[in-house]
Design a protein around this motif. Structure first.
Motif, PDB file in Angstrom:
ATOM      1  N   ARG A 151       0.836  -1.202   0.000  1.00 31.58           N
ATOM      2  CA  ARG A 151       0.000   0.000   0.000  1.00 31.58           C
ATOM      3  C   ARG A 151       0.874   1.256   0.000  1.00 31.58           C
ATOM      4  O   ARG A 151       0.589   2.227  -0.705  1.00 31.58           O
ATOM      5  CB  ARG A 151      -0.938  -0.025   1.210  1.00 31.58           C
ATOM      6  CG  ARG A 151      -1.954   1.112   1.232  1.00 31.58           C
ATOM      7  CD  ARG A 151      -2.953   0.968   2.358  1.00 31.58           C
ATOM      8  NE  ARG A 151      -3.814  -0.193   2.162  1.00 31.58           N
ATOM      9  CZ  ARG A 151      -3.815  -1.270   2.944  1.00 31.58           C
ATOM     10  NH1 ARG A 151      -2.981  -1.342   3.959  1.00 31.58           N
ATOM     11  NH2 ARG A 151      -4.625  -2.272   2.710  1.00 31.58           N
ATOM     12  N   GLN A 174      -3.183  -4.013  -5.135  1.00 33.78           N
ATOM     13  CA  GLN A 174      -3.543  -4.988  -4.090  1.00 33.78           C
ATOM     14  C   GLN A 174      -4.321  -6.115  -4.740  1.00 33.78           C
ATOM     15  O   GLN A 174      -5.433  -5.941  -5.242  1.00 33.78           O
ATOM     16  CB  GLN A 174      -4.387  -4.324  -3.002  1.00 33.78           C
ATOM     17  CG  GLN A 174      -3.681  -3.150  -2.329  1.00 33.78           C
ATOM     18  CD  GLN A 174      -2.461  -3.588  -1.541  1.00 33.78           C
ATOM     19  OE1 GLN A 174      -2.544  -4.462  -0.697  1.00 33.78           O
ATOM     20  NE2 GLN A 174      -1.335  -2.989  -1.832  1.00 33.78           N
ATOM     21  N   ASN A 210       2.306   1.931  -3.277  1.00 39.18           N
ATOM     22  CA  ASN A 210       1.276   2.114  -4.315  1.00 39.18           C
ATOM     23  C   ASN A 210       1.264   0.963  -5.317  1.00 39.18           C
ATOM     24  O   ASN A 210       1.030   1.174  -6.521  1.00 39.18           O
ATOM     25  CB  ASN A 210       1.463   3.445  -5.048  1.00 39.18           C
ATOM     26  CG  ASN A 210       1.219   4.632  -4.151  1.00 39.18           C
ATOM     27  OD1 ASN A 210       0.282   4.628  -3.351  1.00 39.18           O
ATOM     28  ND2 ASN A 210       2.071   5.653  -4.252  1.00 39.18           N
TER      29      ASN A 210
END
Length: 400
Positions: A391, A397, A394
């Motif tokens: 996270r 996910q 960036n």
């Protein structure tokens, strides 16, 4: 195949064979107590905590010896250091063959056998130095495939114990180690002492630089779950199967050998997938699979489902080992040797904690479930750190 053979001829292939043999036989020696744990525990009437500590002891000392042996490889050279390691293995095996009458003696033997686990710090530098940079991936993968020594120890040691007794297995193991000493001395080229002494003074600076980076501690945590889980489960599994399901020694060893085989052969695939996709993106699924499998084993189902879940966990751990070192090479491209040594030591510590924790929690709670669930929690924590890292970076996910 022709390209592989061509690449192998670009370096000193006898040294590669020597490195592989050193790692293979040493891995067999390192996990010998785990493969014979049921027989040793029955003769010495050990508690669950004592069983767990005994099979875990070589894993802990192996982590500590990796640092010492890594220093020796840098200063004395990997060939000289490798011969010292093999001689120490022979002393430990001789002690196990002729002694081991008490728990304290077996702990001492287990501690000495830990030096076999430090072969990692001999074989990989030796293979690396024998080949040019263009072929490092192939060569390091071949050398690391000697993890299959786990399979040989778990498959053959229990069968030999039925013929010659568990002490006799230590005596039998002296033969392959002695043969390895001779072949290693003949095949491996001489150490470049001058070059080794030029590298050694930089060791402290590289260590300080590596320890100053938070990523080092993160990767140590992750590897303590993947590699630590792999060797820890393989060491403790025969005792768990025997105590929980009354599986005989030979069958328990065969099941463990299957797990060791799965975890070893899938490691290169993990590295390949990580190269293509990115290791940090793959790791969440790896740790989720480990945690879920461990939770399932902790429910203590019947034998077949339990074995299936353990095999799934070991396979995920082996896959994760391959993935993790892609991340290590990405994070520490200029300090890969130092990083590998420190992270490898953390893996050994993780290997110690699993069987010791499994046995200790069995005595405290009266069930093996707590140990499996505790390790599932550790895998869950590792999963959370990877998700947080992705996270912050960036990265997309993925599910898991």
């Amino acid at each position: 195949m022709a390209n592989v053979l061509w690449a192998l001829r670009r370096g000193h292939w006898p040294s590669l064979i020597g490195a592989w043999l050193h790692f293979e036989v040493s891995f067999m020696t390192w996990l010998l107590i785990g493969s014979l744990g049921v027989s040793i525990a029955e003769e010495l009437s050990l508690s669950a905590t004592q069983k767990g500590f005994l099979v875990a002891c070589p894993l802990l000392s192996g982590a500590l010896f990796r640092i010492v042996v890594g220093l020796g490889s840098d200063y004395l050279g990997p060939k000289t250091t490798g011969l010292y390691v093999l001689f120490c293995e022979m002393v430990a095996l001789l002690w196990g063959w002729t002694g081991g009458g008490t728990f304290s003696q077996m702990v001492g033997i287990g501690f000495m056998l830990g030096i076999a686990g430090a072969s990692f710090a001999v074989a990989l530098p030796l293979a690396s130095r024998a080949y040019p940079p263009a072929h490092q991936g192939l060569v390091m993968g071949l050398a690391a495939s000697a993890n299959s020594g786990t399979v040989l120890a778990m498959f053959f040691a229990p069968r030999l114990a039925e013929w010659v007794g568990w002490r006799g297995v230590f005596g039998v193991m002296l033969a392959p180690v002695l043969v390895t000493v001779v072949l290693f001395a003949v095949l491996v080229r001489r150490d470049d002492a001058a070059s080794a002494r030029e590298v050694f003074p930089n060791w402290r600076r590289k260590l300080e630089e590596s320890l100053a980076r938070p990523a080092m501690y993160w990767l140590c945590l992750l590897y303590s779950v993947t590699f630590g889980g792999f060797v820890g489960v393989c060491s403790a599994l025969p005792i768990f199967l025997h105590d929980q399901y009354r599986v005989d020694l030979v069958t328990a060893g065969s099941i463990t050998a299957l797990g060791g085989l799965l975890g070893s052969v899938i490691r290169p695939l993990g590295g390949y997938v990580a190269d293509r996709v990115g290791g940090a993106l793959v790791l969440p699924a790896v740790f989720m699979a480990i945690a879920a499998s461990m939770v399932a084993v902790g429910t203590l189902p019947s034998l077949v489902p339990a074995v299936v879940c353990v095999m799934a966990a070991i396979t995920a751990m082996g896959f994760g080992n391959g993935v993790l070192f892609q991340v290590v090479s990405d994070k520490f491209p200029k300090e890969i040797g130092m990083a590998s040594g420190l992270i490898g030591a953390a893996g050994g510590i993780g290997g110690f904690l699993f069987p010791f924790g499994l046995g200790s929690l069995k005595d405290l709670t009266g069930t093996y479930a707590a140990g499996w669930w505790a390790f599932a929690a550790a895998a869950g924590c590792a999963w959370a750190t990877v998700r947080l890292y992705n996270r912050r970076m960036n990265l997309p996910q993925r599910n898991g």
